[in-house]
Design a protein around this motif. Structure first.
Motif, mmCIF file in Angstrom:
data_model
loop_
_atom_site.group_PDB
_atom_site.id
_atom_site.type_symbol
_atom_site.label_atom_id
_atom_site.label_comp_id
_atom_site.label_asym_id
_atom_site.label_seq_id
_atom_site.Cartn_x
_atom_site.Cartn_y
_atom_site.Cartn_z
ATOM 1 N N GLY A 1 -6.966 2.418 1.994
ATOM 2 C CA GLY A 1 -6.701 1.684 0.963
ATOM 3 C C GLY A 1 -6.167 0.164 1.120
ATOM 4 N N CYS A 2 -6.027 -0.055 2.399
ATOM 5 C CA CYS A 2 -5.246 -1.406 2.832
ATOM 6 C C CYS A 2 -6.345 -1.803 4.068
ATOM 7 C CB CYS A 2 -4.116 -1.397 3.150
ATOM 8 S SG CYS A 2 -3.324 -0.252 4.675
ATOM 9 N N GLY B 1 -1.421 1.622 7.554
ATOM 10 C CA GLY B 1 -2.934 1.390 7.890
ATOM 11 C C GLY B 1 -3.544 2.792 7.155
ATOM 12 N N CYS B 2 -4.448 2.544 6.172
ATOM 13 C CA CYS B 2 -5.189 3.850 5.428
ATOM 14 C C CYS B 2 -6.438 3.049 4.859
ATOM 15 C CB CYS B 2 -4.350 4.503 4.393
ATOM 16 S SG CYS B 2 -4.099 3.371 2.994
ATOM 17 N N CYS C 1 0.358 3.620 1.697
ATOM 18 C CA CYS C 1 0.782 4.170 3.400
ATOM 19 C C CYS C 1 1.916 3.583 3.777
ATOM 20 C CB CYS C 1 -0.174 3.756 3.878
ATOM 21 S SG CYS C 1 -0.511 2.155 4.555
ATOM 22 N N CYS D 1 0.697 -1.288 -0.028
ATOM 23 C CA CYS D 1 -0.059 0.159 -0.203
ATOM 24 C C CYS D 1 0.946 1.060 0.138
ATOM 25 C CB CYS D 1 -1.047 -0.082 1.302
ATOM 26 S SG CYS D 1 -2.085 1.373 1.049
HETATM 27 ZN ZN LIG Z 1 -2.692 1.560 3.511
#
Ligand SMILES: [Zn+2]
Ligand code: SF4
Ligand code: SF4
Length: 264
Positions: free
Chosen positions: A90-91, A87-88, A83, A81
Motif C-alpha cells: 500500500g505504500c 513497508g507494504c 502498516c 499507511c
Molecule cells: Zn504500508
C-alpha cells in the motif's frame, strides 16, 4: 477571481489569474512544487556496480527518474499507511534493474513489480556500461512530497509574474527606439505611435522605458493579475498537478477551520 487558460500541454500549463493577491498565486505555485505527493525511488540495494560511477552517483540518478503510476491515489504515504510505515504494497512498489554492458542503462530498464508503475520517460540515460561491466540492483519507490526531497517534486519549473499595463502617451513621436530595445517583440509602431501588442509575453524588463527619450511609456505591473506558468516533472499531467495542489491547500484550510472550531 478570474481564471483564463493561456496554454495547456501534458507537461505545462499557463494561465492568467486575476483578482487575487500575490500570496494566493504563490501559494498554488509552492504547493505544486512541494505539497503534491508522487512516487520516487526511495531505497536501493546495489548488488553489482562495475560501471564508472560510484554507487552514490547511481543512487542519486535513479532517485531523480520521474515515475508515473496509473493509480497514484491507491498508494499511501508511509506515515499514513495502515502498516505504520514499515513497508507494504500500500505504500511501496518494488523494482529490479539488471544490465550488462556494452551499452547505455536507460530509465526503461527499471522494471517495477506493479505493471501500473513505470518511468515517465523511457530514454533517460543513467550510466553507460563498457564491455563486461554490470549494474544490478533492486529497491522500492515510495510516495512522498517535494518538500522532503527534490525527487518527489511533482512541479519543476513553476513561476508567476504580474500582468503588465503598458500605455503610450501623446508625447510619443514614433521614433521606434522602444521597438528596437524590446527583446520580446511586444511593441509595434501603428499610425505613428508605439503600441503594445502581446503584453502576456512582456517580462517587465523596462528596456523600452529606458530607450524612450520622450518618456512616453508608462509601464507598471497590475498588482492583482498574474501570468502563472507550471511545468511538471512528468509524474503527473500539468493540469492534474494544479488541481491536486489546490486540493492540498483546501484540505489544509479545512483542517485549520476544524481546529479553530474546536477552540471556540
Ligand atoms: Zn504500508
Ligand atoms: S518591459 Fe521589456 S519586454 Fe516589456 S515591452 Fe518593455 S522592453 Fe518589451
Ligand atoms: S521610444 Fe518613445 S517616442 Fe519612440 S516610439 Fe517608443 S514610445 Fe514613442
Amino acid at each position: 477571481m478570474n481564471f483564463e487558460l493561456l496554454e495547456l500541454r501534458e507537461d505545462r500549463i499557463r494561465y492568467l489569474l486575476s483578482g487575487v493577491s500575490a500570496a494566493f498565486a504563490n501559494g498554488i505555485r509552492r504547493a505544486c512544487m512541494s505539497e503534491v505527493p508522487i512516487l520516487a525511488i526511495d531505497e536501493i540495494n546495489l548488488y553489482d556496480n562495475t560501471s564508472v560511477l560510484f554507487d552514490e552517483q547511481i543512487g542519486l540518478r535513479i532517485g531523480e527518474v520521474p515515475l508515473v503510476a496509473d493509480e497514484l491515489d491507491l498508494f499511501s504515504q508511509p506515515e499514513d499507511c495502515q502498516c505504520g510505515g514499515t513497508g507494504c504494497p500500500g505504500c511501496r512498489v518494488d523494482f529490479m534493474l539488471s544490465k550488462e554492458g556494452p551499452g547505455m542503462v536507460y530509465s526503461e530498464d527499471i522494471q517495477f513489480t506493479d505493471p501500473g508503475v513505470r518511468p515517465a520517460f523511457d530514454k533517460i540515460p543513467l550510466v553507460i556500461l563498457g564491455e563486461g561491466e554490470k549494474l544490478v540492483m533492486e529497491g522500492y519507490a515510495t510516495k512522498r512530497v517535494g518538500k522532503e526531497h527534490s525527487k518527489w517534486q511533482a512541479g519543476t519549473l513553476c513561476g508567476y509574474k504580474n500582468l503588465p499595463s503598458i500605455t503610450v502617451s501623446e508625447a510619443c513621436d514614433g521614433c521606434g527606439k522602444c521597438v528596437e530595445a524590446c527583446p520580446r517583440d511586444i511593441l509595434v509602431i501603428e499610425e505613428g505611435r508605439a503600441k503594445a501588442t502581446n503584453i502576456l509575453e512582456c517580462s517587465l524588463c523596462k528596456l523600452c522605458v529606458g530607450a524612450c527619450e520622450a518618456a512616453a511609456i508608462d509601464l507598471k505591473p497590475i498588482h492583482d493579475s498574474f501570468v502563472v506558468s507550471i511545468e511538471g516533472s512528468g509524474s503527473v499531467a500539468a493540469k492534474d498537478l494544479v488541481a491536486r495542489a489546490v486540493d492540498e491547500i483546501k484540505m489544509r484550510a479545512l483542517d485549520l477551520d476544524s481546529k479553530l472550531a474546536e477552540l471556540s
